[in-house]
Write an enzyme that holds these catalytic residues in place. Structure first.
Site, short mmCIF file in Angstrom:
data_model
loop_
_atom_site.label_atom_id
_atom_site.label_comp_id
_atom_site.label_asym_id
_atom_site.label_seq_id
_atom_site.Cartn_x
_atom_site.Cartn_y
_atom_site.Cartn_z
N HIS A 141 -2.89 -36.97 30.55
CA HIS A 141 -1.56 -37.59 30.49
C HIS A 141 -1.49 -38.38 29.18
CE1 HIS A 141 1.50 -40.62 31.66
NE2 HIS A 141 1.86 -39.80 32.62
N ASP A 218 -9.44 -41.71 34.49
CA ASP A 218 -8.06 -41.99 34.85
C ASP A 218 -7.82 -41.40 36.24
OD1 ASP A 218 -5.37 -41.92 35.29
OD2 ASP A 218 -4.85 -40.80 33.47
N GLN A 221 -3.91 -39.89 39.57
CA GLN A 221 -3.52 -38.83 40.51
C GLN A 221 -4.59 -38.57 41.57
OE1 GLN A 221 -0.59 -37.56 40.73
NE2 GLN A 221 0.27 -38.29 38.81
N LYS A 244 1.67 -44.83 42.84
CA LYS A 244 1.44 -43.41 43.17
C LYS A 244 0.67 -43.26 44.48
CE LYS A 244 1.32 -42.07 38.30
NZ LYS A 244 2.58 -41.36 38.06
N CYS A 382 4.72 -35.82 30.78
CA CYS A 382 3.90 -36.70 29.92
C CYS A 382 2.55 -36.07 29.61
CB CYS A 382 3.70 -38.08 30.55
SG CYS A 382 5.21 -39.01 30.68
#
Ligand SMILES: Cc1ncc(COP(=O)(O)O)c(C=O)c1O
Length: 424
Positions: A141, A218, A221, A244, A382
């Site tokens: 991302h 990261d 998600q 999220k 993104c």
């Protein structure tokens, strides 16, 4: 495009979602899902952008503002002490959620984005020197690209990229070549937002650590879909966003290994991050406060704590198994629509179904689906370098959460078929 022959870690749901997971009951926890959009029952399939919030989270935030609002760490009065203890309880909840060894390793930030920028501008600025390299992957991302580009510009360092194959998996056979004496950090996503690929984090961390290279993951998600154990993964930094994972916007988490955080300079200066201040010199506070300058998002942290308790009640294994069923069902049904191509076909995927339809722009698909009450995302997500790899300007993306059903997937497929009729 090359294909990847390296086998990747399997992610097999432990619990069969058909046993004991009552998705209709879950849906009743989310007030927003009960409404109609353009005369149709809402089908919300934009969970990778942000998830909806259960009543438990909404009520925790309302309760805080109705009965508990005060600034923390500064007052001796009841409300301030109570708000402080709620905020710290949320930190312990996050610690348990990712199995961090110590609550001082949990830094509250605004978002995954802020967590990555914090590491780039503190750890990165200290350790990356001219001629050094930072390694990222080809599926990141923008939040896990641009902060490293800024750092590399500031320090005259190089950004290197571990490529992906045509299924949207990392080409692990390239990794040893890219990890050199110049590499000062590897930053990678746990789950790709554009493709749904679940990356073999533990395996990659092992390789990076064998070269003494720390790894930032990261997890934006991953947090809503997978059990995360930062000690088991052996990661050095891990970031995610509350919004999220059924929590509020404006709150995120940076996990950092204590020894690394201790040695890092502060990110922002201000109240709370200090032990003492004179005009000549400031002594910084202990962890985690050294990285939490100013009044934090107290309600956000409390809301995030409530979201984690909610996830715990449902069970992340149950959620993963349920979403896996929905993803498999959706993948089969969508693949059967003429002209549809699924983008991102990794062996290990979570909750994301990106696709294109021959001859139709994804924005037009999104607009027609919206008129049918089906909310998906269209665009570059993104992740413009991912789009460039597939030579696409954009994709349509349906992303699933704990409350989505196979009936909703059928509504998606029916709307996609209608879009083809109208636009094809
Ligand atoms: C993989 C990934 N990383 C980072 C982010 C950034 O999250 P936020 O905007 O909450 O900081 C996103 C958001 O979509 C994402 O999908």
């Amino acid at each position: 495009m090359a294909t990847n022959s390296v086998p990747i870690e399997t992610h097999t749901p432990i619990v069969d979602s058909r046993v004991g997971y009552d998705v209709e009951k879950v849906r009743r926890d989310f007030p927003i899902l009960q409404q109609q959009i353009h005369g149709h029952a809402l089908v919300y399939l934009d969970n990778a952008a942000t998830s909806q919030k259960p009543r438990a989270v909404i009520e925790a935030i309302s309760r805080y503002y109705e009965r508990g609002n005060a600034n923390i760490h500064r007052g001796v009065h009841y409300l301030s002490e109570h708000a402080t203890s709620e905020h710290e309880a949320a930190r312990r909840t996050v610690q348990g959620f990712i199995n961090a060894a110590d609550k001082r390793e949990i830094i509250f930030v605004r978002s995954a984005t802020e967590g990555i920028n914090l590491v780039a501008q503190t750890y990165g600025r200290t350790h990356v020197q001219p001629g050094d390299e930072v390694l990222i992957t080809g599926m990141e991302h923008h939040s896990n690209i641009v902060p490293w580009q800024i750092l590399c510009e500031q320090k005259q360092a190089q950004l290197r990229v571990l490529p992906i194959n045509d299924r949207g998996e990392l080409r692990l056979e390239e990794l040893p070549k890219l990890l050199t004496r110049k590499t000062k950090l590897l930053a990678m996503s746990h789950v790709s937002n554009a493709l749904g690929t679940i990356n073999p984090v533990k395996q990659i961390v092992e390789v990076a650590h064998s070269h003494n290279i720390p790894v930032l993951v990261d997890g934006a998600q991953a947090a809503p879909h997978l059990n995360i154990d930062v000690q088991e993964l052996d990661v050095d930094f891990y970031v995610f966003s509350g919004h999220k994972m059924y929590g509020p916007t404006g709150i995120g988490v940076l996990y950092g290994r204590q020894a690394l955080l201790e040695a890092m300079p502060p990110y922002q200066g201000g109240g709370d991050m200090i032990r003492s201040v004179t005009f000549e010199k400031t002594l910084y506070n202990d962890l985690p406060y050294k990285f939490e300058a100013g009044t934090p998002d107290i309600a956000g942290a409390i809301g995030l704590g409530a979201a984690i308790h909610y996830l715990d009640r449902l069970g992340l294994d149950n959620i993963a198994a349920h979403e896996h069923d929905v993803l498999v069902y959706g993948t089969e049904a969508l693949s059967a629509v003429p002209g549809v191509r699924i983008i991102g076909t990794a062996a290990q995927k979570a909750a994301v179904l990106s696709f294109v339809i021959e001859g139709i722009h994804p924005h037009d698909i999104g607009t027609i689906l919206d008129r049918e009450g089906v909310a998906i995302r269209t665009g570059h997500h993104c992740a413009m370098p991912v789009m460039a790899w597939y030579a696409l300007p954009a994709t349509a993306r349906a992303s699933f959460g704990c409350y989505n059903t196979e009936e909703e997937v059928e509504r998606l497929i029916a709307a996609v078929r209608r879009a083809r009729e109208v636009l094809g």
